[in-house]
Every structure is written in C-alpha cells, then in structure tokens.
Design a protein around this motif. Structure first.
Motif, PDB file in Angstrom:
ATOM      1  N   VAL A 215     -18.304  46.105  47.716  1.00 25.66           N
ATOM      2  CA  VAL A 215     -18.222  45.226  46.544  1.00 25.66           C
ATOM      3  C   VAL A 215     -18.545  46.018  45.283  1.00 25.66           C
ATOM      4  O   VAL A 215     -19.557  46.706  45.215  1.00 25.66           O
ATOM      5  N   VAL A 216     -17.678  45.930  44.302  1.00 25.99           N
ATOM      6  CA  VAL A 216     -17.959  46.477  42.975  1.00 25.99           C
ATOM      7  C   VAL A 216     -18.515  45.381  42.068  1.00 25.99           C
ATOM      8  O   VAL A 216     -19.538  45.559  41.420  1.00 25.99           O
ATOM      9  N   ASP A 217     -17.848  44.230  42.047  1.00 29.34           N
ATOM     10  CA  ASP A 217     -18.310  43.105  41.226  1.00 29.34           C
ATOM     11  C   ASP A 217     -17.917  41.792  41.862  1.00 29.34           C
ATOM     12  O   ASP A 217     -16.932  41.710  42.620  1.00 29.34           O
ATOM     13  N   THR A 218     -18.658  40.751  41.511  1.00 28.28           N
ATOM     14  CA  THR A 218     -18.298  39.377  41.842  1.00 28.28           C
ATOM     15  C   THR A 218     -17.729  38.723  40.587  1.00 28.28           C
ATOM     16  O   THR A 218     -17.726  39.299  39.500  1.00 28.28           O
TER      17      THR A 218
ATOM     18  N   GLN B 105     -21.711  46.005  51.395  1.00 25.35           N
ATOM     19  CA  GLN B 105     -20.558  46.577  52.091  1.00 25.35           C
ATOM     20  C   GLN B 105     -20.483  46.171  53.556  1.00 25.35           C
ATOM     21  O   GLN B 105     -21.479  45.749  54.154  1.00 25.35           O
ATOM     22  N   VAL B 106     -19.280  46.329  54.104  1.00 28.32           N
ATOM     23  CA  VAL B 106     -19.011  46.086  55.525  1.00 28.32           C
ATOM     24  C   VAL B 106     -18.275  47.301  56.077  1.00 28.32           C
ATOM     25  O   VAL B 106     -17.318  47.781  55.459  1.00 28.32           O
ATOM     26  N   LEU B 107     -18.722  47.787  57.230  1.00 30.46           N
ATOM     27  CA  LEU B 107     -18.048  48.885  57.915  1.00 30.46           C
ATOM     28  C   LEU B 107     -17.186  48.305  59.032  1.00 30.46           C
ATOM     29  O   LEU B 107     -17.690  47.591  59.905  1.00 30.46           O
ATOM     30  N   VAL B 108     -15.903  48.614  59.006  1.00 30.01           N
ATOM     31  CA  VAL B 108     -14.976  48.178  60.054  1.00 30.01           C
ATOM     32  C   VAL B 108     -14.660  49.371  60.934  1.00 30.01           C
ATOM     33  O   VAL B 108     -14.152  50.394  60.457  1.00 30.01           O
TER      34      VAL B 108
ATOM     35  N   THR C   7     -14.090  45.995  65.048  1.00 29.21           N
ATOM     36  CA  THR C   7     -15.381  45.326  64.929  1.00 29.21           C
ATOM     37  C   THR C   7     -15.930  45.581  63.530  1.00 29.21           C
ATOM     38  O   THR C   7     -15.552  46.557  62.870  1.00 29.21           O
ATOM     39  N   ALA C   8     -16.815  44.705  63.060  1.00 28.40           N
ATOM     40  CA  ALA C   8     -17.346  44.823  61.706  1.00 28.40           C
ATOM     41  C   ALA C   8     -18.858  44.626  61.706  1.00 28.40           C
ATOM     42  O   ALA C   8     -19.373  43.743  62.404  1.00 28.40           O
ATOM     43  N   THR C   9     -19.551  45.456  60.931  1.00 30.51           N
ATOM     44  CA  THR C   9     -21.005  45.362  60.773  1.00 30.51           C
ATOM     45  C   THR C   9     -21.337  45.674  59.318  1.00 30.51           C
ATOM     46  O   THR C   9     -20.507  46.206  58.576  1.00 30.51           O
ATOM     47  N   GLY C  10     -22.564  45.354  58.906  1.00 33.97           N
ATOM     48  CA  GLY C  10     -22.960  45.708  57.549  1.00 33.97           C
ATOM     49  C   GLY C  10     -23.893  44.706  56.922  1.00 33.97           C
ATOM     50  O   GLY C  10     -24.648  44.011  57.610  1.00 33.97           O
ATOM     51  N   ASP C  11     -23.830  44.608  55.603  1.00 38.51           N
ATOM     52  CA  ASP C  11     -24.696  43.695  54.863  1.00 38.51           C
ATOM     53  C   ASP C  11     -24.261  42.253  55.084  1.00 38.51           C
ATOM     54  O   ASP C  11     -23.093  41.965  55.333  1.00 38.51           O
ATOM     55  N   GLY C  12     -25.221  41.341  54.952  1.00 34.71           N
ATOM     56  CA  GLY C  12     -24.907  39.919  54.992  1.00 34.71           C
ATOM     57  C   GLY C  12     -24.637  39.388  56.381  1.00 34.71           C
ATOM     58  O   GLY C  12     -25.117  39.920  57.384  1.00 34.71           O
ATOM     59  N   THR C  13     -23.811  38.348  56.430  1.00 39.13           N
ATOM     60  CA  THR C  13     -23.550  37.637  57.685  1.00 39.13           C
ATOM     61  C   THR C  13     -22.048  37.393  57.856  1.00 39.13           C
ATOM     62  O   THR C  13     -21.274  37.540  56.922  1.00 39.13           O
TER      63      THR C  13
END
Length: 205
Positions: free
Chosen positions: A146-149, A38-41, A7-13
C-alpha cells in the motif's frame, strides 16, 4: 489466484481474500498506519506475467449475528506498488522474505490516484478492478504494498471542509467518526500473462 495454488500472508487479516478471484471479499488492515502495509503472495512455482489487475472495492453492510457494518469509503486503497522475487536467485534473500528487500524488483508503481475519488467521498465506480501493464516478469513471489488509501492520498479529504469546528472533517483526524488513516482495504490482486478474451459475446460500439 488461490485456486491455482497461490497462498498469501502478511499484514492484517483475510489475506487470501486478496487472491480469490472475486471483488465480493477483501483484505484489510486496521489499527496501524495503512501506508506501507503489505501482503506477500507465494505463487505455485515460477509464473510469468506482464499485467496486474487490482480492485479496491469495499463490502456493503450485511445482516447476521453479529451484523457487519458497511466498510468506510475512505479506507479503500488509492495507490500501490507490486514487487516480484524468484526464490533462490538472490543469495542475500534466497527465500524471498518480505522483511528483506534483496531479491525484490518493483514491477508496477501505480499512479498516485490509481483509484481516483473526489469530494464528498469515494464511490464504487472509483474502486472497481483496473489493469496496469508490468514489465514481463517470472517470479515465485509477489509483494503487494500500500502506498496510500483514499484518506491518506487525497488532499481534498484533509482539513476543515465546513463551518463546524466541533466536528472535524479531516479523515485522518476523525470526529465524530474514527480517524481512517489506520485502515486499508483491497479486494483483488490478479497477475496475468495474456490479455483475457470473452467467448460468446458480441462487441458493440
């Protein structure tokens, strides 16, 4: 993979679009600085892996009600980090809470141009799925950061690039298009414990 119980949770959608085994969907953050999102899996129990695959693919325009516009090329991921944690191993953070760095160990730090691009803009071959070796790790949680886009991490997309001062060409500033430093998208995060093989194909030079 969410198909294996993660499962994944975190920033954004659309967090679980990051772990759904297809580059045809993606996770995104919009409206806040992209760097550090970031996203936590949470894996389905302790899992061992020694390589990480990541894709920065974007989604094209799609008709519908309402229609979905194409995702801006400068919002694609460029550089990232992956951290691992095992629940219960660190007394300072026994649940692997991403708000606390205790218990998390960095297992991958990508190159600054992990998904390379050059002017005038990133293109799809720059963003397709790639593989990074990781130190052999067993973990219950993995943190993707994320470090950079493409916008924030490529100097060639900064500053004035033409002779039209009325319309900024700096992707971080915008005009006439919106600034793009507050958006990021990534299509896939995959963890593997062995090198995949293809059955039924013939190798060619």
């Amino acid at each position: 993979s969410r198909h294996k119980g993660a499962t994944a949770t975190g920033d954004g959608t659309r967090h679980e679009d990051l772990i759904d085994d297809t580059e045809g969907t993606n996770w995104e953050v919009a409206g806040e600085p992209a760097q550090g999102r970031q996203v936590l899996v949470q894996l389905a129990g302790p899992q061992r892996f020694d390589r990480v695959k990541v894709s920065a693919m974007l989604l094209p325009a799609q008709p519908g009600e309402p229609p979905r516009p194409a995702q801006n090329r400068f919002t694609a991921l460029r550089a990232f980090e992956v951290y691992a944690c095992t629940a219960g191993e660190d007394g300072g953070n026994p649940t692997c809470d991403p708000a606390d760095e205790d218990g998390f160990k960095r297992v991958v730090k990508s190159q600054a141009d992990a998904f390379p691009s050059v002017p005038p803009r990133p293109v799809a071959p720059d963003l397709t799925i790639r593989t990074w070796p990781a130190s052999t790790t067993t973990a219950t949680h993995v943190l993707f950061r994320v470090v950079d886009t493409q916008c924030t991490g490529q100097d060639a997309f900064h500053g004035e690039q033409d002779n039209d001062p009325a319309n900024s060409t700096d992707c971080r500033v915008g005009g006439p298009l919106p600034p793009r430093s507050n958006e990021v998208r990534a299509a896939e995060l995959q963890l593997q414990s062995s090198k995949p093989s293809v059955i039924g194909a013939t190798a060619e030079d």
